[in-house]
Design an enzyme around this catalytic site. Sequence first.
Site, mmCIF file in Angstrom:
data_model
loop_
_atom_site.group_PDB
_atom_site.id
_atom_site.type_symbol
_atom_site.label_atom_id
_atom_site.label_comp_id
_atom_site.label_asym_id
_atom_site.label_seq_id
_atom_site.Cartn_x
_atom_site.Cartn_y
_atom_site.Cartn_z
ATOM 1 C CG ASN A 253 9.121 0.921 6.543
ATOM 2 O OD1 ASN A 253 8.429 0.907 5.677
ATOM 3 N ND2 ASN A 253 9.896 2.103 6.276
ATOM 4 C CG PHE A 254 11.115 -2.518 5.520
ATOM 5 C CD1 PHE A 254 11.284 -1.822 4.033
ATOM 6 C CD2 PHE A 254 11.772 -1.750 6.328
ATOM 7 C CE1 PHE A 254 12.320 -0.923 3.772
ATOM 8 C CE2 PHE A 254 12.650 -0.844 6.110
ATOM 9 C CZ PHE A 254 12.846 -0.189 4.928
ATOM 10 C CG LEU A 255 2.816 -5.419 5.922
ATOM 11 C CD1 LEU A 255 2.813 -6.671 6.856
ATOM 12 C CD2 LEU A 255 1.556 -4.668 6.290
ATOM 13 C CB THR A 289 3.756 6.228 5.972
ATOM 14 O OG1 THR A 289 4.894 5.561 5.544
ATOM 15 C CG2 THR A 289 4.019 7.339 6.611
ATOM 16 C CG LEU A 531 13.921 5.588 5.968
ATOM 17 C CD1 LEU A 531 15.082 4.493 6.808
ATOM 18 C CD2 LEU A 531 14.761 6.751 5.452
HETATM 19 C C1 LIG Z 1 2.339 -0.684 19.671
HETATM 20 C C2 LIG Z 1 3.098 -1.104 18.635
HETATM 21 C C3 LIG Z 1 1.967 -1.286 17.239
HETATM 22 C C4 LIG Z 1 2.546 -1.792 16.128
HETATM 23 C C5 LIG Z 1 1.688 -2.062 14.971
HETATM 24 C C6 LIG Z 1 1.361 -0.880 14.300
HETATM 25 C C7 LIG Z 1 0.548 -0.801 13.071
HETATM 26 C C8 LIG Z 1 1.300 -1.256 11.712
HETATM 27 C C9 LIG Z 1 0.616 -1.435 10.643
HETATM 28 C C10 LIG Z 1 1.553 -1.737 9.424
HETATM 29 C C11 LIG Z 1 2.339 -0.605 9.057
HETATM 30 C C12 LIG Z 1 3.024 -1.383 7.703
HETATM 31 C C13 LIG Z 1 3.808 0.000 7.146
HETATM 32 C C14 LIG Z 1 4.292 -0.666 5.774
HETATM 33 O O1 LIG Z 1 5.361 -1.385 5.768
HETATM 34 S S1 LIG Z 1 3.620 0.092 4.205
HETATM 35 C C15 LIG Z 1 4.107 -0.995 2.999
HETATM 36 C C16 LIG Z 1 3.166 -2.155 2.976
HETATM 37 N N1 LIG Z 1 3.711 -3.407 1.896
HETATM 38 C C17 LIG Z 1 3.537 -3.233 0.710
HETATM 39 O O2 LIG Z 1 2.670 -2.381 0.071
HETATM 40 C C18 LIG Z 1 4.287 -4.334 0.092
HETATM 41 C C19 LIG Z 1 3.512 -5.124 -1.052
HETATM 42 N N2 LIG Z 1 2.066 -5.493 -0.581
HETATM 43 C C20 LIG Z 1 2.073 -6.594 0.179
HETATM 44 O O3 LIG Z 1 3.377 -7.152 0.700
HETATM 45 C C21 LIG Z 1 0.596 -6.968 0.921
HETATM 46 O O4 LIG Z 1 -0.354 -6.418 0.017
HETATM 47 C C22 LIG Z 1 0.409 -6.283 1.997
HETATM 48 C C23 LIG Z 1 1.303 -7.026 3.288
HETATM 49 C C24 LIG Z 1 0.493 -4.823 2.340
HETATM 50 C C25 LIG Z 1 -1.271 -6.644 2.423
HETATM 51 O O5 LIG Z 1 -1.275 -7.930 2.201
HETATM 52 P P1 LIG Z 1 -2.752 -8.807 1.816
HETATM 53 O O6 LIG Z 1 -3.155 -7.722 0.515
HETATM 54 O O7 LIG Z 1 -2.443 -10.096 1.446
HETATM 55 O O8 LIG Z 1 -3.992 -8.422 2.929
HETATM 56 P P2 LIG Z 1 -4.146 -9.588 3.915
HETATM 57 O O9 LIG Z 1 -5.244 -10.259 3.465
HETATM 58 O O10 LIG Z 1 -3.049 -10.233 4.437
HETATM 59 O O11 LIG Z 1 -4.898 -8.542 5.132
HETATM 60 C C26 LIG Z 1 -5.715 -7.617 4.714
HETATM 61 C C27 LIG Z 1 -5.881 -6.612 5.919
HETATM 62 O O12 LIG Z 1 -4.523 -5.788 5.991
HETATM 63 C C28 LIG Z 1 -4.907 -4.555 5.845
HETATM 64 N N3 LIG Z 1 -3.894 -3.970 5.276
HETATM 65 C C29 LIG Z 1 -3.445 -3.933 4.039
HETATM 66 N N4 LIG Z 1 -2.271 -3.394 3.751
HETATM 67 C C30 LIG Z 1 -1.929 -2.766 4.876
HETATM 68 C C31 LIG Z 1 -0.919 -1.736 5.213
HETATM 69 N N5 LIG Z 1 -0.062 -1.317 4.207
HETATM 70 N N6 LIG Z 1 -0.948 -1.504 6.490
HETATM 71 C C32 LIG Z 1 -1.752 -1.900 7.233
HETATM 72 N N7 LIG Z 1 -2.881 -2.607 6.975
HETATM 73 C C33 LIG Z 1 -2.914 -3.360 5.507
HETATM 74 C C34 LIG Z 1 -6.334 -4.435 5.196
HETATM 75 O O13 LIG Z 1 -6.949 -3.069 5.171
HETATM 76 C C35 LIG Z 1 -7.148 -5.581 5.594
HETATM 77 O O14 LIG Z 1 -7.676 -5.130 6.738
HETATM 78 P P3 LIG Z 1 -9.120 -4.805 7.118
HETATM 79 O O15 LIG Z 1 -9.346 -3.436 5.973
HETATM 80 O O16 LIG Z 1 -9.881 -6.078 6.912
HETATM 81 O O17 LIG Z 1 -9.291 -3.907 8.462
#
Ligand SMILES: CCCCCCCCCCCCCC(=O)SCCNC(=O)CCNC(=O)[C@H](O)C(C)(C)COP(=O)(O)OP(=O)(O)OC[C@H]1O[C@@H](n2cnc3c(N)ncnc32)[C@H](O)[C@@H]1OP(=O)(O)O
Length: 531
Positions: A253-255, A289, A531
């Site tokens: 969370n909180f990305l 999520t 959350l």
């Molecule tokens: C085993 C353990 C595993 C742990 C990891 C499990 C997975 C966890 C996953 C994360 C769970 C987080 C849960 C939460 O916190 S969800 C809340 C997300 N945060 C926000 O919405 C806050 C406001 N927005 C931002 O800070 C940015 O717009 C974010 C950081 C969201 C994207 O920044 P930006 O717009 O500058 O993008 P980029 O150029 O860096 O990167 C582009 C790539 O990123 C993919 N993208 C975009 N948004 C998301 C998203 N919400 N989940 C997963 N992937 C996402 C996108 O499809 C593309 O990939 P692809 O389409 O080319 O493939």
Amino acid sequence: MAPPQEESKLVEQPAATPDEVDAESDNEAPETEAAAAGEGSTTTKKKKKSKKSKGKKSAATADALPTSVVEEVVRNNPALANEMQGMERAKVEEMLRSMKLQELITGMATGAGAKKDMASYKFWATQPVPRFDEPEQEIPDGPVRPNNPDVVPTEADALIDGFEWVTMDLTDDAQMTEVYDLLTGHYVEDQEAMFRFNYSASFLNWALKAPGWLKEWHVGVRVASSKRLVAFISGIPVKVRVRENTLRCSEINFLCIHKKLRSKRLTPVLIKEITRRCNLEKVWSAIHTAGIVLPKPVSTCRYYHRSLDWLKLYEVGFSPLPPNSTKARQITRYHLPNQTKTKGLREMEAKDIDAVHDLLTRYLARFDMAPIFDKEEIEYWFLHQDAPGKERVIWTYVVEDSTGKVTDMFSFYSLESSVIGNKKHDTIRAAYLFYYATETAFSKTKKDLKVRLNELINDALILAKRFNFDVFNGLTLLDNTLFLQEQKFGAGDGQLHYYLFNWRTKHIRGGIDENNQIDDKNGSGIGMVML
Ligand SMILES: CCCCCCCCCCCCCC(=O)SCCNC(=O)CCNC(=O)[C@H](O)C(C)(C)COP(=O)(O)OP(=O)(O)OC[C@H]1O[C@@H](n2cnc3c(N)ncnc32)[C@H](O)[C@@H]1OP(=O)(O)O
């Protein structure tokens, strides 16, 4: 039909340097569409808005496609949006008519034009997640990629020049404030950028330091020269049951990435780093999520909102005034009595931990996907601890019958949203329905369960109003479909997609039908509140 402006108008500009990010004031939001190479890639060709969009009340109806719905369709269906560019209007309309509204809104459209294209997900196509094009039924539940501790890198990938990794120490108030400041300025907004989640420092403390939490799973990126925090991602350890399997996984969370650093492929780098850190702890799966569609949601729920202070919600642009109503009528419609009605209702106390644990565990066993809480977690998540000067986050109530047995419980948490650019109000105080449980689920009929839940949630609304919340939010998960309408929750324009990383299972019902309406016949299989 609004053209998919964002995709088609993408202009490549030089990447922002660490100095430029530093120079920016926190609340300025000029998003550079830069071609940068955070993950060693070259150019970002598309921009998908990445928001776990908080829902907002929608005046949408199924027979007309209002702008907000069209925007949602475009946002959630990048492949479809690309295809629609340059198409004649009549052709676009014909194509949309052939698809189900619900599928379009959730990005799950499967018509020829909307077929999800894994190749357009440059990063996600490389990750151990189910693919859009794989057959649903044929693959049994299990990890997507075999776990292999031997290949976990011991070092993080390099960041682009000028930035450095940091493990945040959230026991240090100053570092917690840095995370808070980053999220306050740059976290999730609604589609029209009118509201932004404003997680309080006490909320973050609660959400990020759950039992078993690890410092290493609070990952930041700083500007190397100034040490300014510009990106963050977090995980906490959780046990989740998905159908008959129990997964020891992380809840991510909180990305958040500073607005000046968007679209530079930093997200994949952050995700790979948190994955590496989870793998080092022998955690191979995760749950998260998002409001956007990624490969591939295990479920989709819809946000619902119950006005508590309708006038304020109207004044900030959250709630529309229905054409056939008046302000006075709306205020009356949402009026609530001062006193709760359920006999034996009281706040949860430490002595209730065992009973709440037992009741909630049995209740959550009824869903396809739900957390498994131990007693320590029940205490942590549900029992409010008074801390002078700190904002309260969680409210939990139990119902004790005449024999002293706890028969029901419900809880809600507080999460404010900043109102962007409104002269009269700067925040919305929202209560979010958290977990609840009732013995009625085990001994009576579904009709009885519906009656009981309506009584309990009505009391939750009364209490939330008493604590000055403006709105009460919930999703179509748990047994919420049994009371949302009766308790006057209105449909929001936000969707929440659930994802499992490195775990495959077939789709779980999210409490909405193919028309994006409450599915009270089938309900929801989701028993996990994020959350
Ligand atoms: C085993 C353990 C595993 C742990 C990891 C499990 C997975 C966890 C996953 C994360 C769970 C987080 C849960 C939460 O916190 S969800 C809340 C997300 N945060 C926000 O919405 C806050 C406001 N927005 C931002 O800070 C940015 O717009 C974010 C950081 C969201 C994207 O920044 P930006 O717009 O500058 O993008 P980029 O150029 O860096 O990167 C582009 C790539 O990123 C993919 N993208 C975009 N948004 C998301 C998203 N919400 N989940 C997963 N992937 C996402 C996108 O499809 C593309 O990939 P692809 O389409 O080319 O493939």
